[in-house]
Structure formats: structure tokens, C-alpha cells
Design an enzyme around this catalytic site. Structure first.
Site, PDB file in Angstrom:
ATOM      1  N   LYS A 167       3.110  -2.357  -4.752  1.00 14.71           N
ATOM      2  CA  LYS A 167       1.725  -2.341  -5.240  1.00 14.71           C
ATOM      3  C   LYS A 167       1.305  -0.963  -5.742  1.00 14.71           C
ATOM      4  CE  LYS A 167      -0.184  -3.898  -1.464  1.00 14.71           C
ATOM      5  NZ  LYS A 167       1.055  -4.072  -0.686  1.00 14.71           N
ATOM      6  N   ARG A 220      -8.603  -7.635   2.240  1.00 20.47           N
ATOM      7  CA  ARG A 220      -7.419  -8.086   2.971  1.00 20.47           C
ATOM      8  C   ARG A 220      -7.590  -9.495   3.542  1.00 20.47           C
ATOM      9  NH1 ARG A 220      -3.690  -4.103   4.106  1.00 20.47           N
ATOM     10  NH2 ARG A 220      -4.329  -1.962   3.666  1.00 20.47           N
ATOM     11  N   ARG A 250      15.240   1.963   3.931  1.00 20.15           N
ATOM     12  CA  ARG A 250      14.672   3.309   3.822  1.00 20.15           C
ATOM     13  C   ARG A 250      15.139   4.195   4.971  1.00 20.15           C
ATOM     14  NH1 ARG A 250       8.364   2.353   2.207  1.00 20.15           N
ATOM     15  NH2 ARG A 250       8.258   1.714   4.400  1.00 20.15           N
ATOM     16  N   ARG A 300      12.700   4.762  10.504  1.00 16.66           N
ATOM     17  CA  ARG A 300      11.428   4.683  11.212  1.00 16.66           C
ATOM     18  C   ARG A 300      11.277   3.320  11.876  1.00 16.66           C
ATOM     19  NH1 ARG A 300       7.824   4.181   7.379  1.00 16.66           N
ATOM     20  NH2 ARG A 300       6.022   4.604   8.685  1.00 16.66           N
TER      21      ARG A 300
END
Length: 219
Positions: free
Chosen positions: A15, A90, A129, A162
Site C-alpha cells: 500500500k 479500518r 524479511r 522480527r
């Protein structure tokens, strides 16, 4: 071209990237709720201090505070010729509030662009990632790998995954997103504003499809 667009999509759909490209293409302002929060908190506004109180306590900021921040931002002069709103609304309740505040500004939405990506692809994007312990640089095992596995090209630091990028965590985030967003998508679909977008593939291809979809929807 005056264009007022809401951008929705799951985490990892791209996005932020598409918001930047589309705002440039249509010469409209990219309005991110993350930026709005940071500006209010950083400038010590009344709303920022109220939001910080909840954030420091690890609690969700109430809709009333978020909506007030968005209202103030959309009332500023630079968004009068159009905007692309990323991160809000949202849920259906926030969508109804957005309609109300836009009505108070004598305007309305032109389209809601829904970026659609298969959950397995989202997990592949996010779970790949890797973040550097040393400098914070983010790499990706498939799309942006380092020369030496597990070692940052920028500073030589150790890379790690993470907690937010763990597959199990991503699946839970997607479940929450689906629960919250299904009523939101239905809300905008019933109003004829929803513009579905296949957000898989190269960034440039997704941007081209998004531009064409928005032009068709608003012509």
C-alpha cells in the site's frame, strides 16, 4: 484531476509503495494515518497528547481521537484538490465517520481501491524479511538478498527475523485484518465505490493496473 481515494489492503500488499506512485500520477496528496499520528504526537497537539496517553499504555487509540486527527488533516488547504488516504478507515464504523466528516467539508469519496493479494503470497513477502541488528536496514531473502547470508551488506551486522515477520504472527495479523475488513469492503461495495485491484506481480505492473482501474472507475 480532483480525486479522493481510500486505499485498503492487507499488511504486505504494498500500500505504501502504491500510494506514493499513485499520488504522484494523479497529483494528489498522500495522507497516511501513520504520518498524521507522528505529526500530532511530535508537535504536542491536544489530540497528539491524548493519543500518546493510550499509546504509552499499550492501548488502542479510540476511534474518536483518530477521526478527529483525520478530520483536521483533511481540512487543510493542500488536500482540497484531492487526496489518497492510506490507513483509514479500518472498519465500517470508521468508514461511516469518514463519510460524515467529508460531508461536513462539502466533498465525498470518488473510489476505494482494494489491493488484493493471496495470503500465501503475503506470508512469503513478509516472512522473507530480515533486519540488521546493527543499522536497522531491511533485506529480503528473495527480493533483496545480501551477498553473505545472514550478514548485512551495509554494515556487516547480523541479520534477524522480527517477531512480526514470523509466519505464525503474520497469519494471525491476516485473520484480524480479514475480520475487520470484510464489513468495510461490504460497506463500500454497497455504495458502488469499491475498485478491486490484483496487487500481485511487479510493482510497475500493479501501478499500471491501479491507474487504469481508477481512471475507469472515475470517468
Amino acid at each position: 484531476m480532483k480525486l479522493r481515494v481510500v486505499l485498503v489492503g492487507p499488511p504486505g500488499a504494498g500500500k505504501g509503495t502504491q500510494a506514493q506512485f499513485l499520488s504522484e500520477q494523479f497529483d494528489i496528496v498522500q495522507v497516511s494515518t501513520g504520518d498524521i499520528f507522528r505529526a500530532n504526537v511530535g508537535n504536542g497537539t491536544t489530540l497528539g497528547l491524548e493519543a500518546k496517553k493510550y499509546m504509552d499504555a499499550g492501548e488502542l487509540v479510540p476511534d474518536s481521537v483518530t477521526i478527529a486527527m483525520v478530520r483536521d488533516r483533511l481540512a487543510e488547504a493542500d488536500v482540497r484538490h484531492g487526496f489518497l488516504l492510506d490507513g483509514f478507515p479500518r472498519n465500517a464504523e470508521q468508514a461511516a465517520a469518514l463519510d460524515t466528516l467529508l460531508g461536513g467539508l462539502d466533498t465525498e469519496l470518488d473510489a476505494v481501491l482494494e489491493m488484493q493479494v493471496d495470503n500465501d503470497e503475503i506470508i512469503r513477502r513478509l516472512a522473507g524479511r530480515r533486519t540488521c541488528h546493527g543499522c536497522g536496514q531491511i533485506w529480503h531473502v528473495d527480493y533483496d538478498p545480501t551477498q553473505v547470508e545472514g550478514t548485512c551488506d551495509a554494515c556487516g551486522g547480523e541479520l534477524y527475523q522480527r517477531e512480526d515477520d514470523q509466519p505464525g504472527t503474520i497469519r494471525r495479523r491476516l485473520e484480524v485484518y480479514d475480520e475487520q475488513t470484510a464489513p468495510l469492503v461490504r460497506y463500500y461495495s454497497e455504495r458502488g465505490l469499491l475498485v478491486p485491484l490484483d496487487a500481485t506481480g511487479d510493482v510497475e505492473d500493479v501501478t499500471a493496473r491501479a491507474i487504469e482501474a481508477l481512471k475507469r472507475a472515475t470517468s
